[in-house]
Motif scaffolding. Sequence first.
Motif, PDB file in Angstrom:
ATOM      1  N   ARG A 128      87.130 -32.872  17.811  1.00 40.80           N
ATOM      2  CA  ARG A 128      88.281 -33.754  17.990  1.00 40.80           C
ATOM      3  C   ARG A 128      88.485 -34.709  16.826  1.00 40.80           C
ATOM      4  O   ARG A 128      87.602 -34.891  15.999  1.00 40.80           O
ATOM      5  CB  ARG A 128      88.117 -34.542  19.287  1.00 40.80           C
ATOM      6  N   SER A 129      89.654 -35.346  16.810  1.00 39.49           N
ATOM      7  CA  SER A 129      90.017 -36.282  15.746  1.00 39.49           C
ATOM      8  C   SER A 129      89.403 -37.661  15.944  1.00 39.49           C
ATOM      9  O   SER A 129      89.448 -38.490  15.040  1.00 39.49           O
ATOM     10  CB  SER A 129      91.541 -36.415  15.673  1.00 39.49           C
ATOM     11  N   ALA A 130      88.835 -37.937  17.106  1.00 45.38           N
ATOM     12  CA  ALA A 130      88.213 -39.224  17.417  1.00 45.38           C
ATOM     13  C   ALA A 130      87.003 -38.962  18.317  1.00 45.38           C
ATOM     14  O   ALA A 130      86.934 -37.920  18.968  1.00 45.38           O
ATOM     15  CB  ALA A 130      89.214 -40.136  18.111  1.00 45.38           C
ATOM     16  N   PRO A 131      86.051 -39.893  18.370  1.00 49.34           N
ATOM     17  CA  PRO A 131      84.852 -39.677  19.193  1.00 49.34           C
ATOM     18  C   PRO A 131      85.095 -39.942  20.680  1.00 49.34           C
ATOM     19  O   PRO A 131      84.403 -40.744  21.315  1.00 49.34           O
ATOM     20  CB  PRO A 131      83.841 -40.650  18.586  1.00 49.34           C
ATOM     21  N   ASN A 132      86.075 -39.251  21.229  1.00 53.87           N
ATOM     22  CA  ASN A 132      86.362 -39.342  22.658  1.00 53.87           C
ATOM     23  C   ASN A 132      87.143 -38.100  23.089  1.00 53.87           C
ATOM     24  O   ASN A 132      87.659 -37.368  22.259  1.00 53.87           O
ATOM     25  CB  ASN A 132      87.139 -40.626  22.994  1.00 53.87           C
ATOM     26  N   ARG A 133      87.216 -37.904  24.395  1.00 57.01           N
ATOM     27  CA  ARG A 133      87.905 -36.713  24.922  1.00 57.01           C
ATOM     28  C   ARG A 133      89.413 -36.776  24.772  1.00 57.01           C
ATOM     29  O   ARG A 133      90.097 -35.772  24.956  1.00 57.01           O
ATOM     30  CB  ARG A 133      87.540 -36.523  26.387  1.00 57.01           C
ATOM     31  N   GLY A 134      89.947 -37.934  24.403  1.00 58.53           N
ATOM     32  CA  GLY A 134      91.380 -38.083  24.208  1.00 58.53           C
ATOM     33  C   GLY A 134      91.842 -37.765  22.799  1.00 58.53           C
ATOM     34  O   GLY A 134      93.027 -37.664  22.532  1.00 58.53           O
ATOM     35  N   GLY A 135      90.883 -37.592  21.859  1.00 59.65           N
ATOM     36  CA  GLY A 135      91.245 -37.267  20.482  1.00 59.65           C
ATOM     37  C   GLY A 135      91.883 -35.886  20.383  1.00 59.65           C
ATOM     38  O   GLY A 135      91.575 -34.984  21.166  1.00 59.65           O
ATOM     39  N   ALA A 136      92.778 -35.736  19.430  1.00 64.42           N
ATOM     40  CA  ALA A 136      93.445 -34.443  19.241  1.00 64.42           C
ATOM     41  C   ALA A 136      92.415 -33.358  18.914  1.00 64.42           C
ATOM     42  O   ALA A 136      91.440 -33.603  18.205  1.00 64.42           O
ATOM     43  CB  ALA A 136      94.459 -34.544  18.108  1.00 64.42           C
ATOM     44  N   VAL A 137      92.649 -32.165  19.432  1.00 67.88           N
ATOM     45  CA  VAL A 137      91.750 -31.032  19.178  1.00 67.88           C
ATOM     46  C   VAL A 137      91.991 -30.528  17.758  1.00 67.88           C
ATOM     47  O   VAL A 137      93.122 -30.203  17.390  1.00 67.88           O
ATOM     48  CB  VAL A 137      91.977 -29.904  20.196  1.00 67.88           C
ATOM     49  N   ILE A 138      90.919 -30.495  16.968  1.00 66.06           N
ATOM     50  CA  ILE A 138      90.988 -30.003  15.594  1.00 66.06           C
ATOM     51  C   ILE A 138      90.701 -28.495  15.574  1.00 66.06           C
ATOM     52  O   ILE A 138      91.432 -27.713  14.993  1.00 66.06           O
ATOM     53  CB  ILE A 138      89.986 -30.741  14.679  1.00 66.06           C
ATOM     54  N   ARG A 139      89.625 -28.113  16.220  1.00 66.67           N
ATOM     55  CA  ARG A 139      89.260 -26.697  16.341  1.00 66.67           C
ATOM     56  C   ARG A 139      88.145 -26.574  17.363  1.00 66.67           C
ATOM     57  O   ARG A 139      87.625 -27.566  17.852  1.00 66.67           O
ATOM     58  CB  ARG A 139      88.830 -26.098  15.003  1.00 66.67           C
ATOM     59  N   VAL A 140      87.741 -25.344  17.670  1.00 66.50           N
ATOM     60  CA  VAL A 140      86.621 -25.093  18.573  1.00 66.50           C
ATOM     61  C   VAL A 140      85.513 -24.416  17.771  1.00 66.50           C
ATOM     62  O   VAL A 140      85.730 -23.377  17.143  1.00 66.50           O
ATOM     63  CB  VAL A 140      87.044 -24.201  19.763  1.00 66.50           C
ATOM     64  N   ALA A 141      84.331 -25.034  17.784  1.00 68.24           N
ATOM     65  CA  ALA A 141      83.168 -24.455  17.108  1.00 68.24           C
ATOM     66  C   ALA A 141      82.477 -23.509  18.090  1.00 68.24           C
ATOM     67  O   ALA A 141      82.125 -23.920  19.197  1.00 68.24           O
ATOM     68  CB  ALA A 141      82.208 -25.555  16.666  1.00 68.24           C
ATOM     69  N   PRO A 142      82.284 -22.257  17.717  1.00 72.58           N
ATOM     70  CA  PRO A 142      81.676 -21.293  18.650  1.00 72.58           C
ATOM     71  C   PRO A 142      80.191 -21.572  18.894  1.00 72.58           C
ATOM     72  O   PRO A 142      79.517 -22.197  18.081  1.00 72.58           O
ATOM     73  CB  PRO A 142      81.865 -19.954  17.940  1.00 72.58           C
ATOM     74  N   TYR A 143      79.706 -21.084  20.036  1.00 71.75           N
ATOM     75  CA  TYR A 143      78.289 -21.204  20.393  1.00 71.75           C
ATOM     76  C   TYR A 143      77.420 -20.635  19.270  1.00 71.75           C
ATOM     77  O   TYR A 143      77.691 -19.562  18.730  1.00 71.75           O
ATOM     78  CB  TYR A 143      78.023 -20.439  21.698  1.00 71.75           C
ATOM     79  N   GLY A 144      76.385 -21.371  18.904  1.00 74.46           N
ATOM     80  CA  GLY A 144      75.445 -20.912  17.890  1.00 74.46           C
ATOM     81  C   GLY A 144      75.831 -21.246  16.461  1.00 74.46           C
ATOM     82  O   GLY A 144      75.042 -21.033  15.544  1.00 74.46           O
ATOM     83  N   GLU A 145      77.029 -21.773  16.233  1.00 79.98           N
ATOM     84  CA  GLU A 145      77.446 -22.110  14.865  1.00 79.98           C
ATOM     85  C   GLU A 145      76.582 -23.240  14.310  1.00 79.98           C
ATOM     86  O   GLU A 145      76.263 -24.198  15.004  1.00 79.98           O
ATOM     87  CB  GLU A 145      78.914 -22.532  14.838  1.00 79.98           C
ATOM     88  N   THR A 146      76.186 -23.100  13.067  1.00 77.75           N
ATOM     89  CA  THR A 146      75.474 -24.178  12.380  1.00 77.75           C
ATOM     90  C   THR A 146      76.514 -25.102  11.775  1.00 77.75           C
ATOM     91  O   THR A 146      77.413 -24.657  11.065  1.00 77.75           O
ATOM     92  CB  THR A 146      74.552 -23.620  11.283  1.00 77.75           C
ATOM     93  N   VAL A 147      76.392 -26.398  12.070  1.00 72.55           N
ATOM     94  CA  VAL A 147      77.337 -27.398  11.581  1.00 72.55           C
ATOM     95  C   VAL A 147      76.593 -28.417  10.722  1.00 72.55           C
ATOM     96  O   VAL A 147      75.385 -28.590  10.857  1.00 72.55           O
ATOM     97  CB  VAL A 147      78.060 -28.109  12.753  1.00 72.55           C
TER      98      VAL A 147
END
Length: 118
Positions: free
Chosen positions: A57-76
């Motif tokens: 998300r664009s902010a550290p809360n559930r109301g922030g705009a969705v930027i993308r979805v990181a898939p399970y197991g992805e290294t970030v």
Amino acid sequence: MSLRILFMRFGIAAAGGALMALAATTPAAAGDDREDHGRHERLVKGEVTARSGLILRSAPNRGGAVIRVAPYGETVEIFCQTQGQSVDGNRLWYLLTDGTWAWGSARYIDTWKTPRWC
């Protein structure tokens, strides 16, 4: 002063300003990676544990705009951590540096070590 000379001076000044801005944002010369090396030392790696993927998300809360979805197991790569909205009792959120600078809930990211605070 003629209009032509005025436009020419303005163009030269604008070009000079653009070159200065470009020089300020251009990476260090080849072989001089001291600054870049320091940036990578501050990053912490983590792995996404949300089975259905982690919404970034664009902010550290559930109301922030969705930027993308990181898939399970992805290294970030995590730049820093901060407190935000609680997700299943965990108030920590990580700022990820995957090119989008998005926030992900720490509840669903296992880290190799503890990220620094923002």
